[in-house]
Each structure stands twice: as C-alpha cells, then as structure tokens.
Enzyme design. Structure first.
Site, PDB file in Angstrom:
ATOM      1  N   PHE A  83       4.572   4.019   2.995  1.00 30.06           N
ATOM      2  CA  PHE A  83       3.333   4.456   3.641  1.00 30.06           C
ATOM      3  C   PHE A  83       2.666   3.204   4.196  1.00 30.06           C
ATOM      4  O   PHE A  83       2.520   2.225   3.487  1.00 30.06           O
ATOM      5  CB  PHE A  83       2.392   5.136   2.662  1.00 30.06           C
ATOM      6  CG  PHE A  83       3.074   6.005   1.641  1.00 30.06           C
ATOM      7  CD1 PHE A  83       4.229   6.698   1.931  1.00 30.06           C
ATOM      8  CD2 PHE A  83       2.539   6.126   0.373  1.00 30.06           C
ATOM      9  CE1 PHE A  83       4.842   7.499   0.986  1.00 30.06           C
ATOM     10  CE2 PHE A  83       3.139   6.925  -0.582  1.00 30.06           C
ATOM     11  CZ  PHE A  83       4.294   7.611  -0.284  1.00 30.06           C
ATOM     12  N   CYS A  84       2.236   3.237   5.438  1.00 27.30           N
ATOM     13  CA  CYS A  84       1.834   1.974   6.052  1.00 27.30           C
ATOM     14  C   CYS A  84       0.776   2.153   7.118  1.00 27.30           C
ATOM     15  O   CYS A  84       0.560   3.246   7.637  1.00 27.30           O
ATOM     16  CB  CYS A  84       3.032   1.305   6.722  1.00 27.30           C
ATOM     17  SG  CYS A  84       4.495   1.192   5.701  1.00 27.30           S
TER      18      CYS A  84
END
Length: 371
Positions: free
Chosen positions: A115-116
């Site tokens: 997740f970024c």
C-alpha cells in the site's frame, strides 16, 4: 524527530514521529555468484531475528494450513525461478538456515500488499523530484528495511530500498537515468478505525485488496512466465539505458498482478504514472507542466476514478503540493508533503525521496509512527 505542525491551505495537519531513523546501507556485488550476494546481510542482522520476522510475515499473509500444503509444490517450482533470483533465494535460504520454500513464499508474500503513496514532481526550472511512502501491515518490517547499493565493477549500478530476505525492489534509482516506485493497484479498500491514545482521536488504516491472490501470482509467475512486479523493477534498473527505455519496459513486460509504476527522469517533463494490467499498460499518465500539471500523485486506485470517501491520501497530498507551489518544491518540501497525515499513517514503513539527476541525495527514513 520532534512534533511537527505543517500548515497547508489554512488547515493544520499534525505529524508525530517518536524516532524516525535511517536504515542500514549494504553493498551487494553483482560480480559475485548469485547465491553469495546477500551474505553481507548476515553482518547486519541476528539470524534468529530474521527467521522470526520471516515467519511473522509469511504466517500473516499465507494461512498456516496452506503454507504446509504448498511446501512440496513450492520446492518443485523452485527449479523454474529464473536467474539470478533462483540463486539469490537459494543463498538466502542457506543464510537463514531454513527451507528454500520458506524464502520463496516470503518473496511472493511481499508481492501481495504494498500500500503506497508515490509522487513525481517538476519544479519551475525543470528539476524532477520523486518521493514515496511504502505502507505494509507488518510492523516488524521497520527493523528489516535496508538501503541497498548494487555494485558492478566497483561502481554503483543502481540502488534501492527493500527488506532483508527480499530480492525484489519496490523503490529504486538508476543514477543519472531514472527513479522508480511501485504501488499496489487495488479494486476495493476496507477501513479499520483505530483510536490514538496520544491525540485522543480516531484514525484509520486502509487495507487495499489486490486483484490476484498470492497463489494466482505464483501460477502466473511460473506457468505463464510473468515477472513479479518487484523483480521487473530491479531488472529495469539494471538494464534500461534511460527514462524512455524504462517506461517501455515497465509498460509492456507481462507481470503477475496489477500495479502502478511511477517514474521520474532527469529532464523536464520526464515523469509518469503507468497503470498496469498483467498483460500490459492500461493507462500512461505523464507530467504535463506546460498545462499546469507539474505533479502526479498515485496511491492505490486508478487516477481517473474518484478516491474512496474515507481515504483522503490523494486529496491531502494534492492540497499540500498546491500549497507548497511549484516554485518551492524540492526534496525537503516533498518529504514534508509525504509526512502529512494521512499520507503518512499508522502502517507507513518508510519514506524515500530521490532525484536521478542528483543520485547522491537519495534518502530513506524509516517512520516510527505517523498519526
């Protein structure tokens, strides 16, 4: 790091960090046999800690009963893993003193849930800056984060930030050529609300669900000869001759699951978000500074779709960038944007800022806590 208060567009965002720190830096020689390359990690980490951390990541990603059932299959498939990764994974298993199936599963487990937030920007003089937060729901990874200098003939061929035991890269830089980060591409996002004992407020962590389950990714990698997304990043860093070549490689090579590749170059206009399907690019979204689009923000969903109502990362990052202004964007100000809540959040492991034109300024900070 002390308490920081960042004022953007008249709204105060509070960023708290108890003890951000720089990860260790390790040199990995590409001139030695693949099964010996990662030996320098043994000087940085206690072997029992590495084993325990690997088990924690695998067990939280792969159900235990599946882990047991899949071991013989993974051991059989190991022979199909391409070089140099097969050799490097084999060497990791030797260093860890564990079954090679554990290291194979560990490497595919990391492919599941990156997740970024990634941002590529251009200032008014044409300098390109690239920053990313990498978020994983495994707190142990903060103590496994490492900056790696991949050496060839005594010089830095490329560098990146990764985790001990993982041969791929989600964040990297080819000096004086390009920078790259990868973000998971998700279809849905679920939320868990967590009460902060520090500021007595509620915060959320976001858990995107990727398109493919981990076993589908393994089948895609082995049977369909598709590349894990992080292996393609590393291969591109090593082989691409310039920004445009990197874009072509990352847009076309078949991969095991959907992803976003974000790139920054060394010349004005060299910034892009590539939205990937397994077979090729679904969309290419470049910088367009002549029309005021001097930055691109990518999180975990398609940029042409509205952001989920309870995930404000995209909107908050854009507001912070607009408040900063193109004439004040720099690596330092980009780091501040990436430190704003909820862009930096409860599961943020590290923040990296980089610019391929000034490769010596590549900087990673492991985030102790962002609220």
């Amino acid at each position: 790091m002390k308490l920081q208060i960042c004022l953007f567009l008249g709204v105060t965002f509070i960023c708290v960090s108890k003890a951000d720190f720089s990860p260790p830096v390790v040199n990995i020689s590409l001139d030695v046999p693949a099964d010996q390359r990662w030996a320098p990690l043994m000087k940085l980490y206690d072997i029992n800690f590495l084993r325990k951390a690997a088990s924690e990541v695998i067990d939280s990603t792969v159900p235990k009963w599946v882990h047991v059932a899949i071991k013989p299959v993974v051991e059989a498939l190991e022979k199909y893993i391409p070089q140099p990764y097969a050799g490097e994974i084999r060497g990791m298993a030797s260093f860890y003193g564990t079954d090679i199936s554990d290291i194979v599963l560990l490497n595919f487990a990391y492919e599941v849930s990156a997740f970024c937030t990634s941002i590529v920007t251009q200032d008014t003089t044409g300098n390109i800056y690239h920053g990313r937060n990498l978020d994983y729901p495994h707190d142990v990874l903060k103590n496994l984060t490492v900056d790696v200098l991949f050496m060839k003939n005594g010089k830095v061929a490329y560098r990146g930030t990764t985790f001990a035991g993982y041969v791929g890269l989600w964040t990297g830089q080819s000096p004086n050529k390009f920078t790259v980060s990868g973000n998971e591409r998700s279809r849905f996002i679920f939320f868990i609300f967590v009460r902060s004992s520090i500021l007595h407020r509620f915060y959320y962590v976001f858990i995107p669900t990727d398109k493919g389950h981990w076993w589908e990714n393994i089948i895609s990698a082995i049977l369909l000869k598709s590349s894990p997304v992080s292996w393609l990043v590393r291969e591109t860093l090593e082989a691409a001759v310039d920004f445009q070549d990197a874009v072509m490689r990352l847009a076309k090579v078949p991969i095991i699951t959907d992803v976003y590749y974000i790139l920054g170059g060394v010349r004005a206009g060299e910034g892009v978000v590539i939205t990937r399907d397994r077979g090729g690019s679904a969309d290419i979204w470049p910088l367009d500074p002549l029309h005021g689009n001097w930055y691109r923000v990518e999180t975990n969903y398609d940029h042409w779709l509205p952001a989920p109502k309870r995930d404000e990362r995209r909107d908050v990052a854009m507001k912070a960038l607009n408040a900063t202004g193109q004439n004040h964007i720099s690596m330092d100000s980009l780091y501040k944007v990436l430190s704003v809540n909820p862009v930096c959040n409860w599961i943020t492991v590290y923040t990296t800022v980089m610019s391929a034109a000034t490769p010596e300024k590549y900087t990673t900070a492991v985030r102790d806590m962002c609220v």
